[in-house]
Design a protein around this motif. Structure first.
Motif, PDB file in Angstrom:
ATOM      1  N   THR A   1       2.632   1.835  -3.359  1.00  0.00           N
ATOM      2  CA  THR A   1       1.768   2.381  -4.418  1.00  0.00           C
ATOM      3  C   THR A   1       1.527   3.870  -4.188  1.00  0.00           C
ATOM      4  O   THR A   1       1.474   4.651  -5.138  1.00  0.00           O
ATOM      5  CB  THR A   1       0.435   1.604  -4.486  1.00  0.00           C
TER       6      THR A   1
ATOM      7  N   LEU B   1       5.640  -3.712  -9.509  1.00  0.00           N
ATOM      8  CA  LEU B   1       5.105  -4.120  -8.197  1.00  0.00           C
ATOM      9  C   LEU B   1       4.318  -5.433  -8.279  1.00  0.00           C
ATOM     10  O   LEU B   1       3.971  -6.014  -7.254  1.00  0.00           O
ATOM     11  CB  LEU B   1       4.251  -3.005  -7.582  1.00  0.00           C
TER      12      LEU B   1
ATOM     13  N   GLN C   1       0.835  -1.210   0.000  1.00  0.00           N
ATOM     14  CA  GLN C   1       0.000   0.000   0.000  1.00  0.00           C
ATOM     15  C   GLN C   1       0.869   1.259   0.000  1.00  0.00           C
ATOM     16  O   GLN C   1       0.636   2.197  -0.762  1.00  0.00           O
ATOM     17  CB  GLN C   1      -0.913  -0.011   1.231  1.00  0.00           C
TER      18      GLN C   1
ATOM     19  N   SER D   1      -4.755   3.127  -8.993  1.00  0.00           N
ATOM     20  CA  SER D   1      -3.819   2.091  -8.528  1.00  0.00           C
ATOM     21  C   SER D   1      -3.615   2.182  -7.015  1.00  0.00           C
ATOM     22  O   SER D   1      -3.523   1.170  -6.331  1.00  0.00           O
ATOM     23  CB  SER D   1      -2.475   2.235  -9.255  1.00  0.00           C
ATOM     24  N   GLN D   2      -3.563   3.421  -6.511  1.00  0.00           N
ATOM     25  CA  GLN D   2      -3.379   3.624  -5.062  1.00  0.00           C
ATOM     26  C   GLN D   2      -4.603   3.139  -4.293  1.00  0.00           C
ATOM     27  O   GLN D   2      -4.488   2.438  -3.286  1.00  0.00           O
ATOM     28  CB  GLN D   2      -3.138   5.113  -4.789  1.00  0.00           C
TER      29      GLN D   2
ATOM     30  N   MET E   1      -1.249  -8.264  -5.905  1.00  0.00           N
ATOM     31  CA  MET E   1      -0.246  -7.384  -6.514  1.00  0.00           C
ATOM     32  C   MET E   1       0.185  -7.936  -7.877  1.00  0.00           C
ATOM     33  O   MET E   1       0.401  -7.167  -8.815  1.00  0.00           O
ATOM     34  CB  MET E   1       0.966  -7.196  -5.586  1.00  0.00           C
TER      35      MET E   1
ATOM     36  N   THR F   1      -4.861  -0.696  -4.254  1.00  0.00           N
ATOM     37  CA  THR F   1      -3.945  -1.368  -3.323  1.00  0.00           C
ATOM     38  C   THR F   1      -4.443  -1.232  -1.886  1.00  0.00           C
ATOM     39  O   THR F   1      -4.319  -2.154  -1.088  1.00  0.00           O
ATOM     40  CB  THR F   1      -2.514  -0.803  -3.470  1.00  0.00           C
ATOM     41  N   LYS F   2      -5.032  -0.075  -1.570  1.00  0.00           N
ATOM     42  CA  LYS F   2      -5.658   0.095  -0.253  1.00  0.00           C
ATOM     43  C   LYS F   2      -6.779  -0.922  -0.062  1.00  0.00           C
ATOM     44  O   LYS F   2      -6.927  -1.498   1.006  1.00  0.00           O
ATOM     45  CB  LYS F   2      -6.265   1.502  -0.141  1.00  0.00           C
TER      46      LYS F   2
ATOM     47  N   VAL G   1      -2.302 -10.875  -0.612  1.00  0.00           N
ATOM     48  CA  VAL G   1      -1.738  -9.586  -1.046  1.00  0.00           C
ATOM     49  C   VAL G   1      -0.787  -9.804  -2.221  1.00  0.00           C
ATOM     50  O   VAL G   1      -0.859  -9.085  -3.223  1.00  0.00           O
ATOM     51  CB  VAL G   1      -1.007  -8.857   0.120  1.00  0.00           C
TER      52      VAL G   1
ATOM     53  N   LEU H   1      -2.490  -6.874 -10.078  1.00  0.00           N
ATOM     54  CA  LEU H   1      -2.432  -5.421 -10.324  1.00  0.00           C
ATOM     55  C   LEU H   1      -1.230  -5.030 -11.186  1.00  0.00           C
ATOM     56  O   LEU H   1      -1.130  -3.891 -11.643  1.00  0.00           O
ATOM     57  CB  LEU H   1      -2.452  -4.637  -9.011  1.00  0.00           C
TER      58      LEU H   1
ATOM     59  N   ILE I   1      -5.407  -4.373   0.865  1.00  0.00           N
ATOM     60  CA  ILE I   1      -5.007  -4.520   2.274  1.00  0.00           C
ATOM     61  C   ILE I   1      -6.247  -4.604   3.165  1.00  0.00           C
ATOM     62  O   ILE I   1      -6.363  -5.498   4.007  1.00  0.00           O
ATOM     63  CB  ILE I   1      -4.117  -3.331   2.721  1.00  0.00           C
TER      64      ILE I   1
END
Lengths: 267, 267
Positions: free
Chosen positions: A12, A40, A9, B8-9, B37, B12-13, B33, B40, B16
């Motif tokens: 990113t 990533l 996280q 993308s940010q 990833m 990723t949040k 995770v 992603l 998690i």
């Protein structure tokens, strides 16, 4: 320290922040983000967070053509630090260490951007969570040669003030080329340090070449600032004093210490 | 709406958060995770954010064996909504629409977890940024059949209150199986809706099967709640009223409207 699943996280976030600092051009930001996300895709828990962070920086610099995306932030941090240090009457090595630790908050690399303008003096009053500073002061007093690994620009102004209290010869160690808001060897030279060495930059692993190894072997005290150095350096060298603020959840879990805690620890 | 580089940010949040909701087992979180990833790594700007979001959900559900990671949040949201609706005296369709829009804040899918407990009534006073509700009310009044695309659990309590003011037959559309905190067809049935249909779940694209298509063609009014539906539905169907709160930077940029704005718009 190996990566935590949570680092994905933070990495990113770093991608977005760095891309936006690196260029105003939407297409270049898009290209850089997509390339970083591809990279990533190889995220794992065997590598250090710094490895991924540095590779991201490399990708973004290449695509955007900006070799120093954090330059403006570094300048701003340094201005802030110079103003702040004027306000504080740092008249002892104890106070200088405390200020240098607090200044570790002037950071843009991690999960949060921390820059406590109004509360710097308040933060200086906080108790150091793990505190081996008395032992450190005694070693500094007796030392003839000290190697100091720097962390971020801005913060370095306070490190310099701390170092002013040393009577030993000081080897200042910085990054070879721009890496986040870390201070570089050329910036350390501009600050007035004469003995400056680099510990690598974009490999994500601190690099200790023969020259630096020789100095580390000869040093009476080794001091390392910042969490990122703490993540990598213990695997390369023993007997180092680490001065840093715990800045993220993975580090907080690793040390079983709350985020925000100040550390002065010899490992 | 296609993805923005900033998605993308947020994605990723979501990874998690969903992994941590799905399991307490560290190894499973780590595995999920890493797999997310990897997926992603294929991030691009041609697909909708929902496509990536739903694929992530699929990966996490498979690895953790938890088919409904947001179950607890959904229950909590519903309890909150039921308490809140008691406090408000919703005595008109206007007020019911306003409350249903405000309830769109009860969300756990996006960049931020929004649940304004104390300020719900304050939020209801905010002006609707783009407001075609007068036209909507007229169409509702004349309608014989209305199709309503639901969004999240909790919020659905307010949607039901809004729908109570309709005299038309209502077809309630939800997700086939759990997807973030979205309400499912079985949950809509439990709420008392008799005509319930699904619009797919984990393909990331709203799915309009023959049965639903027939209802959409026959409907006098189609109402769609939530930003995610707004991202996908316009490509599939015309003449839909979208009721949603602008929740993220990409949508804010896309519409040139500040984050937090309430929208009642026909497209």
């Amino acid at each position: 320290m190996k990566s935590h699943y949570y680092c994905s996280q933070c990495l990113t976030k770093q991608v977005i922040r760095t891309c936006e600092l690196a260029t105003e051009k939407r297409e270049l930001r898009e290209e850089a983000v997509i390339e970083c996300m591809k990279f990533l895709g190889s995220f794992n828990l065997k590598e250090t967070p710094s490895y991924f962070g540095s590779q991201i920086q490399k990708i973004i610099k290449e695509i955007t053509g900006n070799s120093d995306p954090y330059r403006i932030y570094k300048e701003r941090s340094t201005e802030f630090a110079e103003k702040m240090i004027e306000k504080l009457s740092i008249d002892s090595i104890e106070k200088a260490l405390r200020a240098a630790l607090t200044a570790n908050s002037i950071d843009y690399g991690g999960d949060k951007i921390i820059e406590y303008k109004e509360t710097f003096e308040e933060m200086m009053k906080a108790e150091i969570a793990v505190n081996e500073s008395e032992k450190l002061f005694k070693e500094i007093e007796k030392a003839e040669k000290i190697v100091y690994f720097f962390d971020n620009a801005g913060e370095a102004v306070f490190d310099k003030k701390f170092i002013d209290f040393f009577e030993a010869e000081v080897i200042a160690v910085g990054k070879r080329s721009p890496m986040f808001n870390d201070i570089t060897v050329s910036e350390l030279k501009k600050m007035g340090f004469e003995n400056v060495m680099d510990c690598g930059d974009n490999t994500g692993v601190l690099r200790i070449d023969k020259k630096l190894e020789k100095e580390l072997k000869a040093a009476d005290v080794i001091i390392s600032k910042g969490q990122a150095n703490f993540e990598s350096l213990p695997e390369l060298w023993n007997g180092v004093y680490y001065l840093f603020k715990v800045k993220c959840r993975p580090m907080s879990e690793y040390l079983s210490i709350p985020i925000g805690s100040d550390m002065v620890i010899k490992i």
